[in-house]
Design a protein around this motif. Structure first.
Motif, mmCIF file in Angstrom:
data_model
loop_
_atom_site.group_PDB
_atom_site.id
_atom_site.type_symbol
_atom_site.label_atom_id
_atom_site.label_comp_id
_atom_site.label_asym_id
_atom_site.label_seq_id
_atom_site.Cartn_x
_atom_site.Cartn_y
_atom_site.Cartn_z
ATOM 1 N N TRP A 1 32.440 1.849 -12.526
ATOM 2 C CA TRP A 1 32.730 1.332 -13.866
ATOM 3 C C TRP A 1 33.661 2.315 -14.574
ATOM 4 O O TRP A 1 33.458 3.523 -14.523
ATOM 5 C CB TRP A 1 31.439 1.158 -14.668
ATOM 6 C CG TRP A 1 30.479 0.202 -14.028
ATOM 7 C CD1 TRP A 1 29.696 0.422 -12.940
ATOM 8 C CD2 TRP A 1 30.214 -1.142 -14.445
ATOM 9 N NE1 TRP A 1 28.948 -0.689 -12.639
ATOM 10 C CE2 TRP A 1 29.245 -1.671 -13.554
ATOM 11 C CE3 TRP A 1 30.676 -1.939 -15.481
ATOM 12 C CZ2 TRP A 1 28.751 -2.953 -13.662
ATOM 13 C CZ3 TRP A 1 30.186 -3.221 -15.602
ATOM 14 C CH2 TRP A 1 29.237 -3.720 -14.703
ATOM 15 N N TYR B 1 33.261 0.981 -20.262
ATOM 16 C CA TYR B 1 32.537 0.596 -19.044
ATOM 17 C C TYR B 1 32.280 -0.918 -18.957
ATOM 18 O O TYR B 1 31.212 -1.367 -18.556
ATOM 19 C CB TYR B 1 31.218 1.366 -18.932
ATOM 20 C CG TYR B 1 31.438 2.855 -18.896
ATOM 21 C CD1 TYR B 1 32.026 3.471 -17.793
ATOM 22 C CD2 TYR B 1 31.091 3.647 -19.986
ATOM 23 C CE1 TYR B 1 32.256 4.853 -17.778
ATOM 24 C CE2 TYR B 1 31.316 5.025 -19.980
ATOM 25 C CZ TYR B 1 31.901 5.620 -18.869
ATOM 26 O OH TYR B 1 32.136 6.971 -18.856
ATOM 27 N N THR B 2 33.295 -1.663 -19.326
ATOM 28 C CA THR B 2 33.217 -3.119 -19.163
ATOM 29 C C THR B 2 33.939 -3.571 -17.896
ATOM 30 O O THR B 2 33.652 -4.640 -17.371
ATOM 31 C CB THR B 2 33.832 -3.838 -20.381
ATOM 32 O OG1 THR B 2 35.191 -3.412 -20.544
ATOM 33 C CG2 THR B 2 33.042 -3.521 -21.642
ATOM 34 N N ARG B 3 34.905 -2.765 -17.442
ATOM 35 C CA ARG B 3 35.621 -3.081 -16.202
ATOM 36 C C ARG B 3 34.957 -2.364 -15.031
ATOM 37 O O ARG B 3 34.502 -1.221 -15.164
ATOM 38 C CB ARG B 3 37.084 -2.650 -16.292
ATOM 39 C CG ARG B 3 37.893 -3.375 -17.344
ATOM 40 C CD ARG B 3 39.362 -2.948 -17.292
ATOM 41 N NE ARG B 3 39.511 -1.512 -17.479
ATOM 42 C CZ ARG B 3 39.936 -0.681 -16.523
ATOM 43 N NH1 ARG B 3 40.240 -1.147 -15.319
ATOM 44 N NH2 ARG B 3 40.065 0.616 -16.773
ATOM 45 N N HIS B 4 34.921 -3.036 -13.906
ATOM 46 C CA HIS B 4 34.316 -2.409 -12.737
ATOM 47 C C HIS B 4 34.982 -2.923 -11.467
ATOM 48 O O HIS B 4 35.706 -3.918 -11.482
ATOM 49 C CB HIS B 4 32.811 -2.693 -12.689
ATOM 50 C CG HIS B 4 32.456 -4.091 -12.289
ATOM 51 N ND1 HIS B 4 32.507 -5.152 -13.176
ATOM 52 C CD2 HIS B 4 32.056 -4.617 -11.099
ATOM 53 C CE1 HIS B 4 32.145 -6.253 -12.570
ATOM 54 N NE2 HIS B 4 31.880 -5.971 -11.294
ATOM 55 N N GLU B 5 34.726 -2.225 -10.376
ATOM 56 C CA GLU B 5 35.208 -2.622 -9.061
ATOM 57 C C GLU B 5 34.170 -2.222 -8.025
ATOM 58 O O GLU B 5 33.281 -1.397 -8.290
ATOM 59 C CB GLU B 5 36.540 -1.948 -8.736
ATOM 60 C CG GLU B 5 36.436 -0.442 -8.576
ATOM 61 C CD GLU B 5 37.763 0.199 -8.183
ATOM 62 O OE1 GLU B 5 38.777 -0.521 -8.121
ATOM 63 O OE2 GLU B 5 37.765 1.436 -7.940
#
Length: 705
Positions: free
Chosen positions: A409, A414-418
């Motif tokens: 994240w 911490y809204t985008r993650h992979e």
């Protein structure tokens, strides 16, 4: 402790009931019934059959064992893969016919005759394998048809060449030596058979091909999903089976030198009886060479003894039929009920009196509150099974997933993650080494490493086996939490050596010391157990002093300290006793103290039942699992304690609205991040008095300039 409690404790210490379950769980336990049956058979016929134990009788038996044994081993391969071959008797007849015609009439050399005979077996196996393996026809009906076809071919050809076979003799000393030769009093064919049996044992138990056979027979769909070529594997099993049957025919022809019109008739009954009686499962996926050999010897002793006692052939076949029916009945019942029987005796609770709980009254640091009620939320509905959380120096946040992924994240919100890496299993505790490589415990798989670029590699999945353990505890079942030592070694906990991850509640019911603390050294790539008999060891955290490590024992509700360096090396000290809940992960705090997660709370009913092992045993046997007394995992808590074990403060969510179960927390730059393996989110709690620039990784390794 009262006298009665002392006696109960001693009883479960010196008479551990769990040993019974571990013995029944051994793979060789399936061989007990055929082994005992073989012993009884030898005892009976040894006392009534003349010259039963003479060397000549044993030599003759060993020669027959080589021939029938090859057929049984071939049939074992097919049955392990989930099939059956009823045409072995007809294939055997064709192989004997080909051998006798080539060696007697054609005057072939030994090598030519052997290759031709194996070619007959290859052709028969290819026919069966193509129809069953490639075309996916029913094995029973298909091989029943080929039994008739191969037998018909034999009966058409044999009368045309029988006279030439009888009136001709082979001209091959090696062929004669194979049939009649002895080496140290043992038939040569038996020695060849022994070599083949050993090689096949290695293939089935250690080779990739053997594992594929077992996988296809045990769960064909799962084997296919795992990348196994199911059709080719089944096809090859029938070819190997028929070639071994053909080799048995070559042995038989070299020993007898002739053949009758009924050669091979009823052989499938003998072979099938031997395999099933030996414990080769009709359902596939279970079997071994040793079991097949026991069944072979049993059938040969029974048949030969009945013949020596002048029992007519039809009666002999009738007895074999009865034995086969009994063997099939036992196989079906054992396969159906083995898990139930093992389960009823495997779970073995012990005496475990819990110490009084730390006070949670108003005014104490552990007083219940709602300080976690208003925490922030990350990944709501996205996260699933995040047992631990960790940060790197770039403020990236990492968590595990129930799907076997490690998610990364990105800051600041911490809204985008992979998906950082996919490992499989259940990712648990995580830590970083000095080079930025992540070490992660994977439940059911072991300790893994992920490089900064996302490359995954296995560090270790085995440790040294305990000398006093009945079961093989070298393989890891539930690697739980890990941390890094100053010299780069990785120390991690294995919560239980007796249960898989999905059976963790059974370990709670036992409350036995089934866990251990393990160290992996990346320099020497060695793994060793440093502490055993721990009660579900969970969280692990290297202390600030650089000489010790803190670890939690969940079901014992305590925190311990193990010294890995300094004057107290090897010693264990109690840090906190009598926690009101079950401790999970431990991590460093910015002020030199430590954070501890309590994944659930103790209950008076479960505490009381821990003093009654017999009650818990009856409950495990008579009550469904969903009705067992369980640890209360509906109320989580986070607390902070110092080096001396003093609890300084606690954070609760009494309603369990956001974080009903907390398995880990990690402080990073003034915020406490909360995880729970059963939660669908991560929590964030601002810490007003914490260092806003503090990063946990920098407390292990010097911060880069």
């Amino acid at each position: 402790m009262t006298l009665s409690e002392s006696l109960v404790r001693l009883r479960y210490r010196f008479f551990p009931d769990h040993v019974v379950g571990e013995i029944l769980g051994k793979k060789w336990i399936d061989s007990i019934i055929p082994f005992m049956a073989l012993v009884v058979l030898i005892a009976i016929f040894g006392s009534i059959v003349p010259r039963f134990f003479e060397l000549s009788t044993l030599a003759n038996l060993s020669g027959q064992t080589a021939e029938l044994g090859l057929i049984v081993l071939g049939l074992t391969i097919v049955m392990v893969s989930g099939g059956i071959d009823l045409s072995v008797g007809s294939t055997f007849a064709l192989a004997v016919l080909a051998t006798l015609y080539g060696m007697n009439v054609g005057q072939w050399s030994f090598g030519t005759g052997l290759v031709a005979t194996l070619g007959v077996g290859l052709a028969c196996g290819a026919v069966n394998g193509f129809m069953v393996g490639i075309l996916r026809m029913r094995a029973f009906l298909t091989t029943l048809v080929t039994l008739i076809i191969f037998r018909s071919i034999f009966e058409i050809v044999f009368p045309q060449v029988s006279t030439e076979i009888v009136t001709s003799y082979p001209d091959s000393p090696l062929y004669d030596y194979l049939g009649m030769g002895r080496f140290l009093g043992t038939p040569v064919t038996f020695l060849v058979f022994a070599v083949i049996a050993i090689a096949l044992h290695i293939v089935l138990s250690r080779g990739r091909y053997g594992w594929r056979l077992l996988a296809v027979g045990g769960a064909r769909r799962s084997a296919y999903n795992a990348g196994v070529n199911v059709r080719l594997t089944v096809f090859s099993a029938y070819i190997v089976c028929s070639m071994m049957v053909a080799l048995a025919g070559f042995f038989f022809a070299s020993r007898i030198g002739s053949a009758a019109s009924d050669i091979g008739a009823g052989l499938e009954l003998q072979a099938l009886t031997a395999t099933v009686l030996g414990g080769i499962s009709l359902g596939g996926g279970r079997g071994s060479v040793a079991k097949a050999l026991m069944g072979t010897v049993f059938v040969l002793i029974l048949s030969n003894s009945l013949l020596q006692l002048a029992v007519p052939g039809p009666v002999n076949d009738f007895v074999l039929g009865l034995v086969l029916v009994a063997a099939v009945f036992l196989d079906v019942r054992w396969v159906k009920n083995r898990h139930k029987i093992l389960r009823s005796v495997y779970i073995s609770p012990t005496f475990n009196k819990m110490p009084p709980s730390v006070s949670t009254e108003s005014g104490s640091p552990m007083a219940p509150n709602d300080r976690l009620r208003q925490v922030g939320v990350i990944g709501l509905g996205i996260l699933d099974g995040a047992e631990d959380v960790i940060f790197d120096r770039n403020d990236n946040l990492y968590t595990g997933s129930r799907h076997g992924d490690i998610l990364r994240w990105f800051p600041p919100d911490y809204t985008r993650h992979e998906v950082f890496a996919h490992i499989g299993g259940a990712p648990m505790g995580m830590t970083f080494d000095e080079a930025g490589n992540m070490a992660v415990c994977i439940g059911g798989m072991g300790l893994y490493q992920i490089t900064p670029s996302g490359e995954v590699s296995l560090l270790t999945a085995e440790t040294n086996r305990s000398l006093t353990s009945v079961a093989d505890d070298s393989s890891m079942k539930l690697a739980d939490d890990c941390d890094i030592l100053p010299d780069g070694r990785i120390i991690f906990s294995e919560a239980t050596v007796r249960f898989e991850m999905h059976d963790w509640y059974a370990d709670a019911l036992e409350s036995r010391g089934n866990g251990r603390l393990i160290v992996y050294d990346p320099k020497t790539k060695s793994t060793r157990t440093i502490l055993s008999n721990l009660v579900f060891p969970n969280g692990v955290c290297t202390s600030y002093d650089g000489q010790s490590v803190l670890f939690a024992e969940s079901w014992a509700c305590r925190i311990n300290r193990y010294y890995f360096a300094g004057p107290k090396t090897g010693q264990v000290e109690r840090v906190i006793e009598g926690l009101p809940g079950y401790p999970d992960n431990i991590n460093r705090a910015s002020d030199g103290t430590y954070w501890l997660a309590l994944m659930g709370m103790r209950t008076p009913a479960l505490d009381l039942s821990l003093e009654m092992p017999d009650f818990r045993r009856r409950m495990a046997r008579r009550v469904s699992e969903d009705a067992w007394l369980m640890p209360n995992l509906n109320t989580g808590c986070v607390l902070r304690f110092d080096e001396q074990g003093r609890i300084l403060e606690s954070y609760w969510d009494l309603g369990g609205q956001k974080h009903p179960m907390i398995t880990s927390m990690r402080e990073h730059k003034g915020v406490l991040y909360l995880c729970g393996i059963f939660n669908n989110r991560m929590g964030t709690l601002a810490l007003p008095d914490a260092d806003p620039n503090w990063c946990g990784v920098d407390t292990y390794w010097r911060k880069p300039a």
